[in-house]
Design a protein around this motif. Sequence first.
Motif, PDB file in Angstrom:
ATOM      1  N   ASP A  79       0.854  -1.198   0.000  1.00 50.81           N
ATOM      2  CA  ASP A  79       0.000   0.000   0.000  1.00 50.81           C
ATOM      3  C   ASP A  79       0.882   1.237   0.000  1.00 50.81           C
ATOM      4  OD1 ASP A  79      -2.615  -1.200   0.130  1.00 50.81           O
ATOM      5  OD2 ASP A  79      -2.149  -1.768   2.191  1.00 50.81           O
ATOM      6  N   ALA A  80       0.330   2.321  -0.535  1.00 51.66           N
ATOM      7  CA  ALA A  80       1.110   3.550  -0.659  1.00 51.66           C
ATOM      8  C   ALA A  80       1.301   4.258   0.676  1.00 51.66           C
ATOM      9  CB  ALA A  80       0.438   4.493  -1.657  1.00 51.66           C
ATOM     10  N   ARG A  81       0.354   4.066   1.604  1.00 48.10           N
ATOM     11  CA  ARG A  81       0.462   4.730   2.913  1.00 48.10           C
ATOM     12  C   ARG A  81       0.157   3.724   4.017  1.00 48.10           C
ATOM     13  NH1 ARG A  81      -2.493   8.422  -0.209  1.00 48.10           N
ATOM     14  NH2 ARG A  81      -4.458   7.760   0.799  1.00 48.10           N
ATOM     15  N   ARG A  82       0.991   3.751   5.090  1.00 46.48           N
ATOM     16  CA  ARG A  82       0.833   2.824   6.215  1.00 46.48           C
ATOM     17  C   ARG A  82       1.172   3.533   7.529  1.00 46.48           C
ATOM     18  NH1 ARG A  82       5.497   0.079   4.858  1.00 46.48           N
ATOM     19  NH2 ARG A  82       5.732   1.735   3.292  1.00 46.48           N
ATOM     20  N   VAL A  83       0.374   3.292   8.567  1.00 49.56           N
ATOM     21  CA  VAL A  83       0.645   3.896   9.879  1.00 49.56           C
ATOM     22  C   VAL A  83       0.352   2.879  10.978  1.00 49.56           C
ATOM     23  CG1 VAL A  83       0.235   6.288   9.184  1.00 49.56           C
ATOM     24  CG2 VAL A  83      -1.692   4.881   9.933  1.00 49.56           C
ATOM     25  N   GLY A  84       0.985   3.087  12.134  1.00 51.47           N
ATOM     26  CA  GLY A  84       0.743   2.196  13.257  1.00 51.47           C
ATOM     27  C   GLY A  84       1.262   2.761  14.565  1.00 51.47           C
ATOM     28  N   ALA A  85       0.766   2.218  15.664  1.00 50.30           N
ATOM     29  CA  ALA A  85       1.232   2.580  17.009  1.00 50.30           C
ATOM     30  C   ALA A  85       1.235   1.325  17.860  1.00 50.30           C
ATOM     31  CB  ALA A  85       0.335   3.645  17.632  1.00 50.30           C
ATOM     32  N   VAL A 133      -1.410   9.093  14.649  1.00 53.13           N
ATOM     33  CA  VAL A 133      -0.298   8.852  13.723  1.00 53.13           C
ATOM     34  C   VAL A 133      -0.765   9.090  12.290  1.00 53.13           C
ATOM     35  CG1 VAL A 133       1.532   7.262  13.049  1.00 53.13           C
ATOM     36  CG2 VAL A 133       0.475   7.037  15.312  1.00 53.13           C
ATOM     37  N   PRO A 134      -0.257  10.161  11.624  1.00 59.82           N
ATOM     38  CA  PRO A 134      -0.518  10.363  10.204  1.00 59.82           C
ATOM     39  C   PRO A 134       0.638   9.822   9.366  1.00 59.82           C
ATOM     40  CG  PRO A 134       0.372  12.368  11.142  1.00 59.82           C
ATOM     41  CD  PRO A 134       0.365  11.336  12.249  1.00 59.82           C
ATOM     42  N   SER A 135       0.369   9.482   8.117  1.00 64.28           N
ATOM     43  CA  SER A 135       1.422   8.952   7.249  1.00 64.28           C
ATOM     44  C   SER A 135       2.422  10.022   6.834  1.00 64.28           C
ATOM     45  CB  SER A 135       0.814   8.296   6.008  1.00 64.28           C
ATOM     46  OG  SER A 135      -0.021   9.214   5.317  1.00 64.28           O
ATOM     47  N   SER A 136       2.034  11.293   6.914  1.00 62.37           N
ATOM     48  CA  SER A 136       2.959  12.387   6.616  1.00 62.37           C
ATOM     49  C   SER A 136       2.510  13.620   7.383  1.00 62.37           C
ATOM     50  CB  SER A 136       3.010  12.681   5.115  1.00 62.37           C
ATOM     51  OG  SER A 136       1.731  13.039   4.619  1.00 62.37           O
ATOM     52  N   SER A 137       3.413  14.568   7.557  1.00 64.20           N
ATOM     53  CA  SER A 137       3.093  15.778   8.301  1.00 64.20           C
ATOM     54  C   SER A 137       2.471  16.823   7.374  1.00 64.20           C
ATOM     55  CB  SER A 137       4.360  16.347   8.946  1.00 64.20           C
ATOM     56  OG  SER A 137       5.328  16.642   7.954  1.00 64.20           O
ATOM     57  N   GLY A 138       1.942  17.873   7.969  1.00 66.70           N
ATOM     58  CA  GLY A 138       1.359  18.951   7.175  1.00 66.70           C
ATOM     59  C   GLY A 138      -0.017  18.584   6.649  1.00 66.70           C
ATOM     60  N   THR A 139      -0.557  19.486   5.826  1.00 64.02           N
ATOM     61  CA  THR A 139      -1.905  19.294   5.269  1.00 64.02           C
ATOM     62  C   THR A 139      -1.908  19.355   3.741  1.00 64.02           C
ATOM     63  OG1 THR A 139      -2.369  21.669   5.455  1.00 64.02           O
ATOM     64  CG2 THR A 139      -2.984  20.269   7.333  1.00 64.02           C
ATOM     65  N   GLY A 140      -0.735  19.314   3.139  1.00 64.81           N
ATOM     66  CA  GLY A 140      -0.656  19.489   1.690  1.00 64.81           C
ATOM     67  C   GLY A 140      -0.950  18.237   0.888  1.00 64.81           C
ATOM     68  N   ALA A 141      -1.031  17.071   1.549  1.00 66.35           N
ATOM     69  CA  ALA A 141      -1.286  15.817   0.841  1.00 66.35           C
ATOM     70  C   ALA A 141      -2.302  15.000   1.618  1.00 66.35           C
ATOM     71  CB  ALA A 141       0.014  15.028   0.686  1.00 66.35           C
ATOM     72  N   THR A 142      -2.876  14.002   0.954  1.00 68.84           N
ATOM     73  CA  THR A 142      -3.770  13.078   1.636  1.00 68.84           C
ATOM     74  C   THR A 142      -2.952  12.207   2.586  1.00 68.84           C
ATOM     75  OG1 THR A 142      -5.314  13.038  -0.201  1.00 68.84           O
ATOM     76  CG2 THR A 142      -5.393  11.182   1.324  1.00 68.84           C
ATOM     77  N   ARG A 143      -3.494  11.988   3.783  1.00 69.27           N
ATOM     78  CA  ARG A 143      -2.789  11.227   4.813  1.00 69.27           C
ATOM     79  C   ARG A 143      -3.639  10.057   5.298  1.00 69.27           C
ATOM     80  NH1 ARG A 143      -3.870  16.224   7.226  1.00 69.27           N
ATOM     81  NH2 ARG A 143      -4.376  16.671   5.041  1.00 69.27           N
ATOM     82  N   SER A 144      -3.018   8.887   5.436  1.00 74.47           N
ATOM     83  CA  SER A 144      -3.633   7.806   6.206  1.00 74.47           C
ATOM     84  C   SER A 144      -3.383   8.122   7.677  1.00 74.47           C
ATOM     85  CB  SER A 144      -3.011   6.449   5.866  1.00 74.47           C
ATOM     86  OG  SER A 144      -3.290   6.089   4.537  1.00 74.47           O
ATOM     87  N   VAL A 145      -4.436   8.018   8.492  1.00 70.20           N
ATOM     88  CA  VAL A 145      -4.325   8.400   9.909  1.00 70.20           C
ATOM     89  C   VAL A 145      -4.959   7.315  10.770  1.00 70.20           C
ATOM     90  CG1 VAL A 145      -4.893  10.136  11.649  1.00 70.20           C
ATOM     91  CG2 VAL A 145      -4.471  10.847   9.288  1.00 70.20           C
ATOM     92  N   VAL A 146      -4.296   7.003  11.888  1.00 71.68           N
ATOM     93  CA  VAL A 146      -4.911   6.163  12.909  1.00 71.68           C
ATOM     94  C   VAL A 146      -4.873   6.933  14.219  1.00 71.68           C
ATOM     95  CG1 VAL A 146      -2.774   4.934  13.559  1.00 71.68           C
ATOM     96  CG2 VAL A 146      -5.009   3.864  13.938  1.00 71.68           C
ATOM     97  N   TRP A 147      -6.016   6.939  14.909  1.00 72.52           N
ATOM     98  CA  TRP A 147      -6.119   7.509  16.255  1.00 72.52           C
ATOM     99  C   TRP A 147      -6.517   6.382  17.186  1.00 72.52           C
ATOM    100  CZ3 TRP A 147      -9.566   7.577  20.222  1.00 72.52           C
ATOM    101  CH2 TRP A 147      -9.380   8.534  21.243  1.00 72.52           C
TER     102      TRP A 147
END
Length: 373
Positions: free
Chosen positions: A98-104, A174-188
């Motif tokens: 997958d292009a974006r992945r996040v975890g905690a 946890v977002p896949s990238s910082s800022g707001t300029g791109a779409t982010r995968s996020v887990v809370w």
Amino acid sequence: MVAPEVVGTATTFASATSGATIVLDKPTGLIDGDMLVAALRTMGSTSPSDFALSGWTRRGYAFAPNDSAGRVTGLYTHPVSSAASEPATYTFTKSVADARRVGAMFIVRGVDLANPVAGNSVGWDATPTPRIQLNAFAVDTTDAALLLYAWGNEVTSPNATAPTIIPGAEIALVPSSSGTGATRSVVWVGWESIAASSSGNKSLTWTNVNGPAATGVVLRGLNVVSRTGDGSVSVVGSATRALAVAVAASGGVSVSGSASATVTVSRAADGAVSVSGAAAVAVAVSRAADGGVTVVGAAVAVVGVAVAAPGAVTVGAVASVALAVAVEAVGSVLVVGTAVVQGPSFPDVLTLAGGVDQYTLDGSVEVLTLEVR
């Protein structure tokens, strides 16, 4: 029962490049008997298989292959029997990239590892947007327990990463990238304590919602206490923090201590108290009434036993092997074990009714003679 608790700081993983793994560092402070929990999310809507890692179990709602609605979002748990044997990192792998992945990953302490789960979530409701509701699910205990939950989302530009309304207490965002300029995968991921037969509906709100998901699990705690009647109490639990039990009744019993292994305390009838267990720190038992007291356990620190009644005895000992202390009758003391025993000294002269009394102390017989007054 004491609810499990989240301890320490979560470790996180975030990637905005293609891959099929999520690699999380072991959180600091892990000890034997803990449970590790991972919250994972990827953007993939065509994933035929879930994340996999030996020794880990998915909790909450069941994995759904090729789920364009919830993508791949999950909570996973791992019991820790030996913290020293755990790896420094954990790699979760799925079959497609997958292009974006996040975890905690974080530590939960005080879980009943033999029977950890009191309830799993079964679904969520994403209407009306941008609220995402974790639907209520059944819990098989009304004792204090820990509700863990996680929400996943694909946050589009220029929307903010953080949700605007959250339930409970946050563990990690946890977002896949910082800022707001791109779409982010996020887990809370967050938590709250509950003591009910239902989790209740829980909601989280973002400024926009895309591929939303929510999942939850209720973890059962340790230290089950039962009292079957007046003068009868039993406590069974594997405790990693202070354990306190009290029975304020005839022949009252109080027990306090911190144990790193199973400690069992039982009082079967008036005048009988027993405590057994392997304790790594101080354990104290007292009975403020006439009767029998028995303490059995392997201790590496102070063990204290007191009977404040006729034939009163006070024993304090530092033992590195099994120590058994019993008061079998008024004025009768038996000590078994390799221990340094400290107690009230016997006077040089005793006034007795007649004859000679013998006392067995430290394996030798002391003869006490009468003095007529």
